[in-house]
Enzyme design. Structure first.
Site, PDB file in Angstrom:
ATOM      1  N   TYR A   1       0.797  -1.227   0.000  1.00  0.00           N
ATOM      2  CA  TYR A   1       0.000   0.000   0.000  1.00  0.00           C
ATOM      3  C   TYR A   1       0.830   1.277   0.000  1.00  0.00           C
ATOM      4  O   TYR A   1       0.266   2.368  -0.093  1.00  0.00           O
ATOM      5  CB  TYR A   1      -0.947   0.010   1.208  1.00  0.00           C
ATOM      6  CG  TYR A   1      -1.903  -1.152   1.196  1.00  0.00           C
ATOM      7  CD1 TYR A   1      -2.954  -1.200   0.289  1.00  0.00           C
ATOM      8  CD2 TYR A   1      -1.744  -2.218   2.073  1.00  0.00           C
ATOM      9  CE1 TYR A   1      -3.827  -2.271   0.261  1.00  0.00           C
ATOM     10  CE2 TYR A   1      -2.616  -3.295   2.055  1.00  0.00           C
ATOM     11  CZ  TYR A   1      -3.652  -3.315   1.151  1.00  0.00           C
ATOM     12  OH  TYR A   1      -4.518  -4.379   1.124  1.00  0.00           O
TER      13      TYR A   1
ATOM     14  N   HIS B   1      -9.163   1.314  -5.590  1.00  0.00           N
ATOM     15  CA  HIS B   1      -8.280   0.433  -4.814  1.00  0.00           C
ATOM     16  C   HIS B   1      -6.849   0.907  -5.008  1.00  0.00           C
ATOM     17  O   HIS B   1      -6.421   1.155  -6.138  1.00  0.00           O
ATOM     18  CB  HIS B   1      -8.422  -1.028  -5.248  1.00  0.00           C
ATOM     19  CG  HIS B   1      -9.789  -1.555  -4.978  1.00  0.00           C
ATOM     20  ND1 HIS B   1     -10.220  -1.871  -3.719  1.00  0.00           N
ATOM     21  CD2 HIS B   1     -10.828  -1.776  -5.812  1.00  0.00           C
ATOM     22  CE1 HIS B   1     -11.474  -2.273  -3.785  1.00  0.00           C
ATOM     23  NE2 HIS B   1     -11.872  -2.213  -5.047  1.00  0.00           N
TER      24      HIS B   1
END
Length: 143
Positions: A22, A99
């Site tokens: 991430y 996302h």
């Protein structure tokens, strides 16, 4: 125009949780990015995060009731929550699914989205910049 940016479980831990997946951007950085992009575009944005599914459902109902566009990163709920899908399907304004990571390059279960077929559009795998792209598209579409 006001846009709700809604974030699901564990996104409040950005920068701490799996930075290899991430990135090192924190949740506070993400909020600043969204607010800065909105200011540049001349739109209002409200960025929220919850680890509680019912709260997310309530926020989606709020968007539906007030005709608000949504940028939605439902996180893990993307892959299994019929409740989030049903609430999101009530949003008639544009809804962009976002996302941070490319879910199609990860575990097989992450490739299944309960939201993509009801979303106006999907931004996947472009990091937190995907949020800015979604906001830009919404601003351009509202003109």
């Amino acid at each position: 125009m006001k846009v709700l940016v809604l974030n699901g479980p564990n996104l409040g831990r950005l920068g701490k949780r799996e930075p290899a997946v991430y990135g090192s951007t924190t949740y506070a950085d993400l909020v600043s990015l969204c607010e800065g992009t909105a200011k540049e575009l001349g739109i209002d944005v409200e960025v929220r995060q919850t680890d509680h599914e019912g709260e997310m459902v309530g926020w989606l109902h709020e968007a539906a009731d007030h005709g608000l566009p949504v940028v939605l990163n439902a996180a893990a709920w993307t892959h299994y929550s019929v409740a989030v899908r049903d609430a999101a399907s009530q949003v008639e304004a544009p809804l962009i699914e976002v996302h941070i990571s490319n879910v199609h390059k990860r575990e097989e279960f992450r490739a299944r989205s309960y939201l993509s077929d009801i979303a106006t559009g999907v931004v996947v795998g472009l990091g937190v910049r995907g949020y800015a792209l979604a906001l830009r598209w919404l601003a351009e579409e509202s003109v």
